[in-house]
Design a protein around this motif. Structure first.
Motif, PDB file in Angstrom:
ATOM      1  N   GLU A 108       0.944  -1.283   0.052  1.00 30.33           N
ATOM      2  CA  GLU A 108       0.076  -0.029   0.002  1.00 30.33           C
ATOM      3  C   GLU A 108       0.723   1.464   0.035  1.00 30.33           C
ATOM      4  O   GLU A 108       0.411   2.183  -0.503  1.00 30.33           O
ATOM      5  CB  GLU A 108      -0.964  -0.106   1.224  1.00 30.33           C
ATOM      6  N   GLN A 109       2.073   1.115   0.712  1.00 31.58           N
ATOM      7  CA  GLN A 109       3.005   2.317   0.619  1.00 31.58           C
ATOM      8  C   GLN A 109       3.509   2.412  -0.782  1.00 31.58           C
ATOM      9  O   GLN A 109       3.652   3.800  -1.365  1.00 31.58           O
ATOM     10  CB  GLN A 109       3.901   2.254   1.849  1.00 31.58           C
ATOM     11  N   LEU A 110       4.017   1.552  -1.387  1.00 30.15           N
ATOM     12  CA  LEU A 110       4.611   1.654  -2.751  1.00 30.15           C
ATOM     13  C   LEU A 110       3.401   1.948  -3.806  1.00 30.15           C
ATOM     14  O   LEU A 110       4.101   2.690  -4.765  1.00 30.15           O
ATOM     15  CB  LEU A 110       5.279  -0.102  -2.950  1.00 30.15           C
ATOM     16  N   LEU A 111       2.534   1.540  -3.740  1.00 33.52           N
ATOM     17  CA  LEU A 111       1.364   1.819  -4.595  1.00 33.52           C
ATOM     18  C   LEU A 111       0.621   3.122  -4.303  1.00 33.52           C
ATOM     19  O   LEU A 111      -0.111   3.549  -4.798  1.00 33.52           O
ATOM     20  CB  LEU A 111       0.589   0.698  -4.794  1.00 33.52           C
ATOM     21  N   GLN A 112       1.100   3.759  -3.394  1.00 30.09           N
ATOM     22  CA  GLN A 112       0.232   5.023  -2.723  1.00 30.09           C
ATOM     23  C   GLN A 112      -1.252   4.975  -2.649  1.00 30.09           C
ATOM     24  O   GLN A 112      -1.872   5.540  -3.383  1.00 30.09           O
ATOM     25  CB  GLN A 112       0.877   6.116  -3.647  1.00 30.09           C
ATOM     26  N   VAL A 113      -1.714   3.925  -1.746  1.00 34.35           N
ATOM     27  CA  VAL A 113      -2.914   3.633  -1.797  1.00 34.35           C
ATOM     28  C   VAL A 113      -3.740   4.709  -0.778  1.00 34.35           C
ATOM     29  O   VAL A 113      -3.349   4.881   0.250  1.00 34.35           O
ATOM     30  CB  VAL A 113      -3.319   2.091  -1.219  1.00 34.35           C
ATOM     31  N   HIS A 114      -4.995   5.187  -1.471  1.00 32.54           N
ATOM     32  CA  HIS A 114      -5.945   5.899  -0.673  1.00 32.54           C
ATOM     33  C   HIS A 114      -6.921   5.136  -0.320  1.00 32.54           C
ATOM     34  O   HIS A 114      -7.667   4.270  -0.987  1.00 32.54           O
ATOM     35  CB  HIS A 114      -6.581   7.024  -1.597  1.00 32.54           C
ATOM     36  N   GLY A 115      -7.213   5.183   1.067  1.00 32.80           N
ATOM     37  CA  GLY A 115      -8.471   4.372   1.646  1.00 32.80           C
ATOM     38  C   GLY A 115      -8.749   4.990   3.116  1.00 32.80           C
ATOM     39  O   GLY A 115      -8.181   6.048   3.444  1.00 32.80           O
ATOM     40  N   GLN A 116      -9.889   4.494   3.557  1.00 32.97           N
ATOM     41  CA  GLN A 116     -10.396   4.863   4.849  1.00 32.97           C
ATOM     42  C   GLN A 116     -10.884   3.613   5.543  1.00 32.97           C
ATOM     43  O   GLN A 116     -11.382   2.845   5.148  1.00 32.97           O
ATOM     44  CB  GLN A 116     -11.478   5.838   4.839  1.00 32.97           C
ATOM     45  N   THR A 117     -10.437   3.464   6.975  1.00 31.64           N
ATOM     46  CA  THR A 117     -10.844   2.493   7.736  1.00 31.64           C
ATOM     47  C   THR A 117     -12.250   2.790   8.550  1.00 31.64           C
ATOM     48  O   THR A 117     -12.592   3.899   8.499  1.00 31.64           O
ATOM     49  CB  THR A 117      -9.725   2.396   8.716  1.00 31.64           C
ATOM     50  N   GLY A 118     -12.794   1.604   9.104  1.00 33.16           N
ATOM     51  CA  GLY A 118     -13.892   1.879  10.062  1.00 33.16           C
ATOM     52  C   GLY A 118     -15.228   1.907   9.288  1.00 33.16           C
ATOM     53  O   GLY A 118     -16.321   1.907   9.995  1.00 33.16           O
ATOM     54  N   GLU A 119     -15.166   1.526   7.782  1.00 35.24           N
ATOM     55  CA  GLU A 119     -16.427   1.607   7.259  1.00 35.24           C
ATOM     56  C   GLU A 119     -17.117   0.273   6.963  1.00 35.24           C
ATOM     57  O   GLU A 119     -18.355   0.040   6.975  1.00 35.24           O
ATOM     58  CB  GLU A 119     -16.481   2.437   6.060  1.00 35.24           C
ATOM     59  N   ASP A 120     -16.077  -0.727   6.517  1.00 38.46           N
ATOM     60  CA  ASP A 120     -16.577  -1.896   5.953  1.00 38.46           C
ATOM     61  C   ASP A 120     -16.606  -3.054   7.147  1.00 38.46           C
ATOM     62  O   ASP A 120     -15.443  -3.280   7.656  1.00 38.46           O
ATOM     63  CB  ASP A 120     -15.300  -2.323   5.018  1.00 38.46           C
ATOM     64  N   PRO A 121     -17.592  -3.586   7.160  1.00 37.60           N
ATOM     65  CA  PRO A 121     -17.789  -4.453   8.429  1.00 37.60           C
ATOM     66  C   PRO A 121     -16.960  -5.535   8.236  1.00 37.60           C
ATOM     67  O   PRO A 121     -16.721  -6.267   8.968  1.00 37.60           O
ATOM     68  CB  PRO A 121     -19.354  -4.859   8.502  1.00 37.60           C
ATOM     69  N   TYR A 155      -4.006   3.443   6.229  1.00 38.36           N
ATOM     70  CA  TYR A 155      -3.625   3.587   4.636  1.00 38.36           C
ATOM     71  C   TYR A 155      -2.660   4.865   4.549  1.00 38.36           C
ATOM     72  O   TYR A 155      -2.880   5.845   5.243  1.00 38.36           O
ATOM     73  CB  TYR A 155      -5.087   4.054   3.824  1.00 38.36           C
ATOM     74  N   PRO A 156      -1.924   4.900   3.612  1.00 39.25           N
ATOM     75  CA  PRO A 156      -0.859   5.972   3.589  1.00 39.25           C
ATOM     76  C   PRO A 156      -1.262   7.314   2.915  1.00 39.25           C
ATOM     77  O   PRO A 156      -0.941   8.464   3.350  1.00 39.25           O
ATOM     78  CB  PRO A 156       0.064   5.489   2.622  1.00 39.25           C
ATOM     79  N   TYR A 157      -2.388   7.245   2.401  1.00 36.18           N
ATOM     80  CA  TYR A 157      -3.089   8.387   1.870  1.00 36.18           C
ATOM     81  C   TYR A 157      -4.714   8.353   2.269  1.00 36.18           C
ATOM     82  O   TYR A 157      -5.388   7.408   2.205  1.00 36.18           O
ATOM     83  CB  TYR A 157      -3.053   8.573   0.509  1.00 36.18           C
ATOM     84  N   PRO A 158      -5.326   9.580   2.581  1.00 39.34           N
ATOM     85  CA  PRO A 158      -7.048   9.528   2.707  1.00 39.34           C
ATOM     86  C   PRO A 158      -7.544   9.001   1.343  1.00 39.34           C
ATOM     87  O   PRO A 158      -6.972   9.111   0.454  1.00 39.34           O
ATOM     88  CB  PRO A 158      -7.312  10.965   3.091  1.00 39.34           C
ATOM     89  N   ALA A 159      -8.793   8.723   1.856  1.00 40.84           N
ATOM     90  CA  ALA A 159      -9.690   8.026   0.790  1.00 40.84           C
ATOM     91  C   ALA A 159     -10.092   9.223  -0.346  1.00 40.84           C
ATOM     92  O   ALA A 159      -9.918  10.020   0.014  1.00 40.84           O
ATOM     93  CB  ALA A 159     -10.905   7.575   1.360  1.00 40.84           C
ATOM     94  N   LEU A 160     -10.237   8.798  -1.614  1.00 40.65           N
ATOM     95  CA  LEU A 160     -10.819   9.523  -2.487  1.00 40.65           C
ATOM     96  C   LEU A 160     -12.241   9.689  -2.220  1.00 40.65           C
ATOM     97  O   LEU A 160     -13.014   8.864  -2.029  1.00 40.65           O
ATOM     98  CB  LEU A 160     -10.571   8.942  -3.820  1.00 40.65           C
TER      99      LEU A 160
END
Length: 527
Positions: free
Chosen positions: A152-165, A174-179
């Motif tokens: 996820e760091q290498l591919l610069q993934v944007h995401g957000q935790t706490g939403e998907d059960p 995630y290294p970057y905030p979600a789109l």
């Protein structure tokens, strides 16, 4: 008719000495030969760049030019500008089909939608499905978790935790905030939440911050991206590895692996290059050509010590071929346009695992980037373009995925240069139920017209399982570190090793596993 694609293009940031020129030599040598430059091959090359080993990546394709045609759907979907994989054959009918794979540096990631989920914790365990059992993996989610984090760091993934059960535990955020959702997708998310569901922001490897950025990558789900804002195996993994000493030979198709007299080691690979056969000697060989091509290469490498194919004492090589049961799902409201530029920000996993009201796992919902008329035309060639434009301007575009279960009868075979695919979909009843539930949810969200297209044998970008990993050599092709049970210096780093297909995009898992096995491969190579 568009001009032909340049075959001699090289990215401007490529070190000149990283691109191997064979010249008149009949053979070359290296420590580690990586066959294929998709997610598995490029991740392994990146992981080995500081190992002190001479690492050579051999790719049958060339660097895909960064050109305006990259993001033009007419070039991609109508003219087939970048299609170069030829034909495979349906094993039951003998009919040819054009597979959904691409032979360019970076492999299929040049065309993917940069959706990079982790598999769920349950995906690594034995799971009961409607039509059978999904096999347990020979390692657990926790074994792969640090490498998911690294990828996820290498591919610069944007995401957000706490939403998907269904979200598995993480050691780092995630290294970057979600789109963020654009307005029409946020409206859809609100409707889903109002229906008691849990839509979440998808993990996405797009570095976009403005609406102009989104407009520039509108077609990046299915087309190449000339802007560099989409993370793929070439720009985030392979090119950095090539800057640090890894080398690449392009335009070279490996056709056979040659073993030592006792059959315990591979000593060389033969490859077609510039109209002739060359030999590549190496200490270690890593296959990353994709689940079909890697299996086909091993089958074609049969010799006296391995009469059924190289590394095939189990008889399972090429078997357990899996792709996902997938449906393109389009909801249309004729009275409201959808001006979204990048739609692939929303996912839904409420039906992913069994639970109350869901006896067996159904699968995943994710948005598509944003459909345009040329993307719809191949599926509806009889429809006038004006009607497709009207539809695409008013559509909500979704991709539904249900797990395809392993079956020994679903397999890859070879007949000379031909590749044959025997595939009968499994576990279809849950997929039909997923479509039914999503139809109801989308109609409640204000899209009364529903159009669906289930994907067939040619849609195989999520293929896996043809050289499964496991502890028992009688029941698997590879050991838990993806090393052949039969051949000491042969490894497989693409999705061939998957014991099950899960129901999520496989790219992040392929890359994370390559990072996991790289230290063992390096130690074995050094002796």
């Amino acid at each position: 008719m568009s001009d032909p694609v340049r075959q001699n293009y090289t990215p401007p940031e490529l070190r000149p000495d990283a691109l191997v020129s064979v010249g008149t030599a009949e053979e070359i040598s290296t420590d580690v030969l990586v066959i294929g430059s998709g997610m598995g091959g490029s991740s392994l090359a990146w992981a080995l760049k500081d190992s002190g080993l001479d690492v050579l990546v051999v790719e049958r394709g060339h660097f895909l030019p960064r050109e305006p045609e990259n993001s033009q759907p007419v070039e991609m979907y109508i003219k087939g500008r970048y299609k170069n994989a030829g034909y495979w054959y349906d094993g039951s009918t003998g009919k040819p089909f054009a597979p959904g794979v691409y032979y360019w540096v970076g492999g299929n990631t040049r065309f993917y939608g940069a959706m990079l989920p982790r598999f769920r914790r349950s995906d690594f365990t034995e799971v009961q499905h409607h039509e059978g059992v999904s096999r347990a993996w020979p390692f657990a989610y926790d074994d792969l978790e640090p490498f998911y984090t690294a990828m996820e760091q290498l591919l610069q993934v944007h995401g957000q935790t706490g939403e998907d059960p269904t979200e598995p535990p993480r050691s780092k955020p995630y290294p970057y905030p979600a789109l963020q959702h654009e307005p029409e997708i946020e409206r859809f998310a609100r409707s889903l939440r109002g229906q008691g569901l849990h839509p979440f922001h998808t993990p996405n490897a797009l570095n976009i911050s403005t609406q102009a950025d989104r407009a520039a990558v509108t077609t990046a789900d299915g087309c190449p991206d000339e802007t560099g804002m989409k993370s793929d195996a070439e720009n985030r993994l392979l090119l950095p590895a090539l800057r640090d000493g890894v080398r690449i030979l392009t335009g070279a198709e490996v056709t056979r692996l040659i073993t030592s007299p006792d059959g315990r080691k591979v000593v060389a690979a033969e490859a077609r290059h510039a109209g002739r056969i060359i030999r590549v000697n190496a200490k270690t060989f890593a296959l990353a050509g994709g689940a079909v091509n890697s299996a086909a290469l091993l089958l074609r490498s049969a010799d006296d010590a391995h009469p059924q194919g190289l590394a095939n004492s189990s008889g399972l090589l090429g078997r357990n071929y899996m792709v996902h049961n997938s449906t393109f799902f389009v909801g249309v409201n004729p009275l409201r346009t959808n001006p979204t530029k990048w739609q692939k920000t929303l996912g839904l996993n409420d039906f992913y695992e069994a639970g109350p009201g869901t006896r067996f796992p159904l699968g995943n919902l994710q948005m598509l980037g944003k459909l345009q008329a040329p993307m719809l035309k191949p599926a509806r060639p009889w429809a006038p373009t004006w009607a497709l434009k009207f539809m695409a301007a008013r559509s909500l575009d979704i991709y539904l995925t249900t797990e395809d279960l392993p079956s020994r009868d679903n397999r890859v075979r070879v007949d000379g240069d031909r590749i044959l695919i025997d595939w009968t979909p499994t576990n279809l009843a849950p997929h039909h139920e997923l479509v039914r539930r999503v139809t109801r949810a989308v109609r409640k969200a204000g899209y009364p017209l529903i159009f669906t297209q289930r994907m067939g044998i040619e849609t195989n970008s999520h293929m896996c399982g043809t050289a499964v990993a496991g502890h028992d050599p009688a029941e698997s092709v590879l050991d838990p570190l993806c090393r052949s049970h039969d051949v000491d210096n042969l490894w497989v780093t693409d999705s061939s090793f998957f014991p099950s297909s899960a129901a999520l995009n496989p790219a992040l898992t392929i890359g994370a596993n390559a990072l996991r096995i790289a230290p063992s491969l390096a130690r074995a190579t050094k002796g």
